[in-house]
Design an enzyme around this catalytic site. Structure first.
Site, mmCIF file in Angstrom:
data_model
loop_
_atom_site.group_PDB
_atom_site.id
_atom_site.type_symbol
_atom_site.label_atom_id
_atom_site.label_comp_id
_atom_site.label_asym_id
_atom_site.label_seq_id
_atom_site.Cartn_x
_atom_site.Cartn_y
_atom_site.Cartn_z
ATOM 1 N N GLY A 154 0.834 -1.203 0.000
ATOM 2 C CA GLY A 154 0.000 0.000 0.000
ATOM 3 C C GLY A 154 0.861 1.241 0.000
ATOM 4 O O GLY A 154 2.093 1.173 0.036
ATOM 5 N N SER A 155 0.211 2.409 -0.058
ATOM 6 C CA SER A 155 0.936 3.672 -0.071
ATOM 7 C C SER A 155 0.047 4.772 0.491
ATOM 8 O O SER A 155 -1.151 4.569 0.719
ATOM 9 C CB SER A 155 1.369 4.034 -1.500
ATOM 10 O OG SER A 155 0.233 4.173 -2.341
ATOM 11 N N GLY A 156 0.634 5.952 0.715
ATOM 12 C CA GLY A 156 -0.125 7.099 1.182
ATOM 13 C C GLY A 156 -0.634 6.993 2.603
ATOM 14 O O GLY A 156 -1.569 7.703 2.976
ATOM 15 N N SER A 157 -0.057 6.099 3.407
ATOM 16 C CA SER A 157 -0.466 5.876 4.805
ATOM 17 C C SER A 157 -1.880 5.323 4.926
ATOM 18 O O SER A 157 -2.490 5.384 6.002
ATOM 19 C CB SER A 157 -0.358 7.182 5.628
ATOM 20 O OG SER A 157 0.969 7.626 5.687
ATOM 21 N N GLY A 159 -4.569 2.841 5.733
ATOM 22 C CA GLY A 159 -4.643 1.654 6.579
ATOM 23 C C GLY A 159 -3.541 1.546 7.608
ATOM 24 O O GLY A 159 -3.380 0.503 8.242
ATOM 25 N N ARG A 279 10.010 5.556 -6.585
ATOM 26 C CA ARG A 279 9.196 6.278 -7.575
ATOM 27 C C ARG A 279 9.306 7.772 -7.283
ATOM 28 O O ARG A 279 9.879 8.179 -6.279
ATOM 29 C CB ARG A 279 7.729 5.847 -7.474
ATOM 30 C CG ARG A 279 7.200 5.975 -6.052
ATOM 31 C CD ARG A 279 5.716 5.808 -5.925
ATOM 32 N NE ARG A 279 5.281 5.711 -4.543
ATOM 33 C CZ ARG A 279 5.173 6.725 -3.700
ATOM 34 N NH1 ARG A 279 5.492 7.935 -4.101
ATOM 35 N NH2 ARG A 279 4.763 6.545 -2.460
#
Length: 407
Positions: A154-157, A159, A279
């Site tokens: 996942g990404s963007g915090s 969860g 990225r």
């Protein structure tokens, strides 16, 4: 030969930056997306967005092959973590410069990333992998509370939560495993030690460290960014140690092509790596680097993608900072004002307000909790922080609480 084209696979907060930089470099940007409608806000850029199943490599190869009959495809890239591995495979298929898909895939799996870093002697938090509630609870007991509980992919915090008690762990597991969290793969949960200390990000292109950024977060249990400063006010000792650990990360994960941003925390035992993101970083990192050093990270990345010579030399030296505008309650946005006044503050370089009247506000505890932002840049940190603070005070909003009907 047809028009030179840059293929962008899906997008992120900096899609507009990629579109605009591509045009400045004489390229025609074409977006391939599973949902082209999400780029309607770029209508003024006159971009072409084509519907494709971006999780299907064969479908992407077929579409790129079709486009190649009309255009000269100069490069293929993305700023989205979930599609960057596919980008690497596409580049290899068409013989274009691109990232190593195996290295990107390894990084996107946070557990596998931890394994490679730990094996190489890179300082990382204690961690365990779990697939169900019982394993999460036993892992937390082994590591010791508090722990950070998050999806392994996942990404963007999204969860991600700090859990200080067994009840908080149980509550978060209800969210993760109870159908409220969207899993791209089978549920796998990373449980790790909560390392405390100032957070920094090493901004890297290829194997060159461009600079170190300081990040400040809102209070736990969620990990929502509040403010960033670039370059970070660090000592020469800190800079040297962060650079050394960052280079070890690149070697351990077989990175060194294109953009990478490495998140660390400075602890009592020195820098500890929180995460390696192979990225281009999302907002506001590219804007801060450009405001501080005059280096357009997005344009330089595109040059690398199309096989041109890049140039990471600083054009000037300033201190840039950005502030996220985050609501403190849920409800309906009644009004938001002050953007033009904030933009007029000396030293402020950009103000963006996302919120519109009647927009529902439902905080999620991640990068999506943002009504807008302010960026400032001056010759010194005190001046920059003063300009930023003055501008932020000029922006105000009103959120009307949701009325809950009672029986």
């Amino acid at each position: 030969m047809g028009k030179r084209v840059l293929i962008l696979i899906e997008g992120a907060s900096n899609m507009r930056l990629y579109v605009q930089a591509a045009r400045r470099l004489g390229l025609h940007p074409i977006i391939l997306s599973a949902n082209p409608g999400q780029y309607d806000h770029l209508a003024a850029e006159a971009i072409e967005a084509i519907r494709v199943d971006t999780e299907n490599l064969d479908a992407l190869i077929a579409e790129c092959s079709r486009l190649r009959t009309t255009y000269d495809i100069s490069g293929i890239t993305s700023a989205v973590e979930s599609t960057y591995t596919t980008v690497g495979k596409l580049c290899r298929h068409f013989g274009l410069p691109g990232p190593n898909p195996g290295s990107i895939e390894r990084c996107c799996n946070k557990f596998e990333q931890r394994e490679f870093l730990a094996k190489a002697g890179v300082p990382v938090p204690s961690y365990r992998l779990a697939e169900n509630a019982a394993e999460v609870e036993s892992s937390a007991a082994e590591i010791g509370l508090p722990v950070v509980v998050k999806p392994a992919v996942g990404s963007g915090s999204v969860g991600v939560r700090l859990c200080c008690t067994a009840d908080e762990i149980a509550q978060h597991l209800t969210y993760l495993l109870g159908g409220m969290h969207m899993w791209r793969t089978s549920p796998r949960i990373l449980v790790e030690e909560f390392v405390q200390g100032q957070q920094y990000t090493a901004q890297i292109m290829g194997d060159e460290i461009i600079g170190i950024e300081a990040a400040h977060l809102h209070p736990p249990p969620r990990f929502v960014f509040r403010q960033w400063v670039f370059p970070a006010p660090v000592t020469s000792n800190q800079r040297e140690h962060i650079a050394e650990v960052s280079q070890k990360c690149l070697r351990a994960l077989d990175l060194g092509w294109g953009p990478t941003n490495i998140e660390l925390r400075w602890t009592r035992r020195g820098p500890v790596v929180v995460e390696v993101n192979p990225r281009m970083p999302g907002w506001p990192d590219p804007q801060l680097v450009q405001q501080a050093y005059g280096v357009d990270l997005v344009a330089e990345h595109i040059k690398l993608v199309i096989g041109d010579q890049w140039d990471l030399r600083s054009r000037h030296s300033k201190v840039a900072a950005a502030r996220n505008l985050v609501p403190d309650s849920d409800g309906i946005l009644d009004w938001i004002t002050g953007g033009s006044q904030a933009a007029a503050v000396p030293g402020v370089t950009e103000v963006k307000l996302y919120g519109e009247p009647k927009m529902p506000i439902v905080r999620k505890g991640d990068y999506r909790d943002c009504l807008g932002y302010v960026i400032a840049a001056t010759l010194s940190l005190p001046e920059t922080e003063a300009a930023l603070q003055r501008a932020v005070k000029m922006i105000d909003w009103s959120i009307v609480p949701l009325q809950i009907e009672r029986e």
